[in-house]
Design a protein around this motif. Structure first.
Motif, PDB file in Angstrom:
ATOM      1  N   PHE A 141       0.891  -1.258   0.022  1.00 30.85           N
ATOM      2  CA  PHE A 141       0.018  -0.078  -0.209  1.00 30.85           C
ATOM      3  C   PHE A 141       0.831   1.217   0.005  1.00 30.85           C
ATOM      4  CE2 PHE A 141       0.797  -1.398   4.248  1.00 30.85           C
ATOM      5  CZ  PHE A 141       1.159  -0.376   5.134  1.00 30.85           C
ATOM      6  N   THR A 142       0.338   2.334  -0.382  1.00 33.49           N
ATOM      7  CA  THR A 142       0.899   3.594  -0.420  1.00 33.49           C
ATOM      8  C   THR A 142       0.365   4.779   0.342  1.00 33.49           C
ATOM      9  OG1 THR A 142       1.711   3.245  -2.758  1.00 33.49           O
ATOM     10  CG2 THR A 142       2.017   5.303  -2.166  1.00 33.49           C
ATOM     11  N   LEU A 143       1.159   5.389   1.057  1.00 32.20           N
ATOM     12  CA  LEU A 143       0.713   6.438   2.060  1.00 32.20           C
ATOM     13  C   LEU A 143       0.999   7.860   1.650  1.00 32.20           C
ATOM     14  CD1 LEU A 143       1.692   4.878   5.524  1.00 32.20           C
ATOM     15  CD2 LEU A 143      -0.725   4.926   4.621  1.00 32.20           C
ATOM     16  N   ALA A 144       0.089   8.842   1.831  1.00 29.27           N
ATOM     17  CA  ALA A 144       0.573  10.040   1.322  1.00 29.27           C
ATOM     18  C   ALA A 144      -0.181  11.029   2.324  1.00 29.27           C
ATOM     19  CB  ALA A 144      -0.036  10.439  -0.087  1.00 29.27           C
ATOM     20  N   ASP A 149      -4.882  18.140  -4.007  1.00 28.95           N
ATOM     21  CA  ASP A 149      -4.420  18.782  -5.224  1.00 28.95           C
ATOM     22  C   ASP A 149      -2.975  18.108  -5.412  1.00 28.95           C
ATOM     23  OD1 ASP A 149      -6.902  19.905  -5.770  1.00 28.95           O
ATOM     24  OD2 ASP A 149      -6.114  21.716  -4.357  1.00 28.95           O
ATOM     25  N   ASN A 150      -2.057  18.207  -4.470  1.00 26.29           N
ATOM     26  CA  ASN A 150      -0.623  18.035  -4.473  1.00 26.29           C
ATOM     27  C   ASN A 150      -0.271  16.911  -3.476  1.00 26.29           C
ATOM     28  OD1 ASN A 150       1.801  17.958  -5.571  1.00 26.29           O
ATOM     29  ND2 ASN A 150       2.522  19.641  -4.298  1.00 26.29           N
ATOM     30  N   ILE A 237      -2.141   0.723  -9.385  1.00 28.83           N
ATOM     31  CA  ILE A 237      -1.452   1.970  -9.711  1.00 28.83           C
ATOM     32  C   ILE A 237      -1.768   3.007  -8.742  1.00 28.83           C
ATOM     33  CG2 ILE A 237      -0.952   3.350 -11.603  1.00 28.83           C
ATOM     34  CD1 ILE A 237       0.022   0.488 -12.052  1.00 28.83           C
ATOM     35  N   PRO A 238      -0.893   3.545  -7.714  1.00 31.47           N
ATOM     36  CA  PRO A 238      -1.275   4.552  -6.670  1.00 31.47           C
ATOM     37  C   PRO A 238      -1.466   5.710  -7.306  1.00 31.47           C
ATOM     38  CG  PRO A 238       0.953   3.615  -6.135  1.00 31.47           C
ATOM     39  CD  PRO A 238       0.443   2.908  -7.334  1.00 31.47           C
ATOM     40  N   PRO A 239      -2.016   6.858  -6.743  1.00 28.29           N
ATOM     41  CA  PRO A 239      -1.720   8.082  -7.000  1.00 28.29           C
ATOM     42  C   PRO A 239      -0.405   8.815  -6.864  1.00 28.29           C
ATOM     43  CG  PRO A 239      -3.125   8.060  -5.233  1.00 28.29           C
ATOM     44  CD  PRO A 239      -2.899   6.462  -5.422  1.00 28.29           C
ATOM     45  N   VAL A 240       0.164   8.345  -5.974  1.00 24.93           N
ATOM     46  CA  VAL A 240       1.657   8.717  -5.832  1.00 24.93           C
ATOM     47  C   VAL A 240       2.464   7.651  -5.912  1.00 24.93           C
ATOM     48  CG1 VAL A 240       0.958  10.903  -4.628  1.00 24.93           C
ATOM     49  CG2 VAL A 240       1.450   8.764  -3.274  1.00 24.93           C
TER      50      VAL A 240
END
Length: 431
Positions: A141-144, A149-150, A237-240
């Protein structure tokens, strides 16, 4: 510092939950749920909870209701029946508990679209051959941060490094505590290759418990991430970040105390273990739709992403669809297993597990012969060399994968025509 009163309240909450979160994973791979207040928990555990057939099983991943297999999306009801044996506390101080649900008709008979029922059926077919299985998942998993927006990734590497763990130490500490409280103690947590990417590896359990562990672990990962003001993506395909997220399935099968995948003198499994691998390889083209359930999955399922896009197997080969793990000298033969790599978290893990168990059982029953292992990345071979070694590609689109699934005699026999057709209807992309 915790006080005796705090401890007493937490213990009381564990014994008498204030609320029960009842969830199931539908054919679209979405976690659906109901929150049952304290006053209704006893009744829910004894009698189940009503839900419409459409809301439980007939929504697409984009929440569009569909008619399928003779069912009308606006007519009919099911029971969500909690499995009390898997009840777990996800927040002891707050008194929140969780349980997975079986999907049943109103008369209590299993509903054909229930993933937990599908796993039980596939496991019983394996047991009928005098065999048992253990399985576990790796969840990437991917954490942001929460900036819509960014968004900035929760770490910038290095890949597999210590710094990402240190930078997110508070979150990981809370995550480990919550998983252990819920009865799921991971083997390890580590930073992955991508920016903001982590992996949680879950222990080997019986196949149904292994799938329940996925549902519970993802719930806890999302909950803890929110508490730390981070967004989490399990998307292929993660957003970041640049790396794709997978959900790898590890499987071992035993007869009595003997692990069929234990290495023989050759360093590879014996005859029955090789038949198991052959059966999994044979079913994988059809099972791909169940393992990789979204259009985005096929952006991940490409050579060079360590996603197992090539239909072959090999010892330690991370570009092969099936990676053979021979175990270690310390852990012994019991730790030998195969890793099925094409899956990601858009899958319903129960249906993915049921398909792989069906393939393994079919291979063993018919004494299937596995092709020779591949000891090189298939992308390093020419097209002629791949053809000579019998290496094919898995389906490259969801539509293609669903077509192969629909034509699979093995999976139709194991899962049932109605489940295969319901899954296909829910997953078919729409304009």
């Amino acid at each position: 510092m915790a006080t005796e009163t705090d401890d007493t309240e937490a213990a009381g909450a564990a014994l008498a939950p204030r609320a029960l979160l009842l969830t199931h994973i539908d054919p679209a791979g979405i976690d659906r749920g109901r929150l049952i207040p304290r006053a209704g928990i006893e009744s829910a555990l004894a009698n189940g909870v009503h839900a419409s057939i459409s809301s439980a099983t007939m929504f697409t991943p984009l929440d569009q209701p569909v008619d399928a297999v003779g069912l009308d999306a606006v007519i009919g009801d099911l029971l969500l029946r909690p499995d009390a044996a898997r009840l777990a506390m996800i927040d002891a101080p707050g008194g929140w508990a969780w349980a997975p649900a079986d999907l049943c008709w109103l008369d209590g008979a299993p509903f054909f679209g229930c993933g937990r029922h599908a796993v039980r059926g596939a496991f019983e077919a394996l047991e009928a051959e005098g065999l048992s299985a253990r399985a576990g998942f790796e969840i990437e998993f991917t954490l942001a941060d929460g900036d819509a927006d960014n968004p900035a990734p929760a770490h910038t590497g290095p890949a597999y490094g210590v710094r990402p763990l240190l930078r997110n130490e508070a979150l990981i500490r809370d995550l480990l505590d919550a998983l252990e409280t819920a009865g799921v103690s991971p083997i390890h947590v580590h930073a992955e290759h991508g920016l903001g990417q982590f992996e949680v590896s879950l222990p080997a359990r019986n196949p149904l418990d292994a799938c329940d562990d996925v549902a519970l672990a993802r719930l806890i990962i999302e909950r803890i991430s929110m508490r730390h003001s981070l967004s989490v993506s399990f998307a292929p395909i993660p957003p970041v970040g640049a790396a794709a997220n997978g959900m790898h399935l590890h499987l071992s099968v035993s007869r009595g105390a003997d692990n069929l995948l234990a290495p023989a003198d050759t360093g590879l499994p014996g005859q029955v273990g090789m038949s198991l691998i052959a059966g999994v390889l044979d079913v994988l083209p059809a099972a791909t739709a169940l393992l990789a359930g979204s259009e985005a999955s096929y952006e991940r399922l490409r050579p060079g992403r360590w996603s197992g896009a090539s239909l072959c197997w090999g010892a330690g080969n991370r570009e092969a669809a099936v990676r053979y793990v021979s175990g270690t000298a310390d852990a012994g033969a019991s730790s030998a297993n195969i890793e099925i790599k094409p899956g990601d978290s858009t899958a319903n893990p129960y249906l993915a597990m049921a398909a792989i168990l069906a393939g393994a059982t079919a291979g063993i029953v018919r004494g299937a012969t596995a092709p020779p292992p591949i000891d090189i990345s298939p992308s390093h071979l020419s097209a002629d060399e791949r053809a000579e070694r019998g290496i094919r590609s898995l389906p490259s689109t969801l539509v293609e994968a669903l077509d192969v699934l629909g034509a699979s005699d093995t999976l139709r026999a194991s899962l049932g025509d109605e489940l295969v057709d319901l899954y296909t209807a829910v997953r078919t992309p729409r304009a």
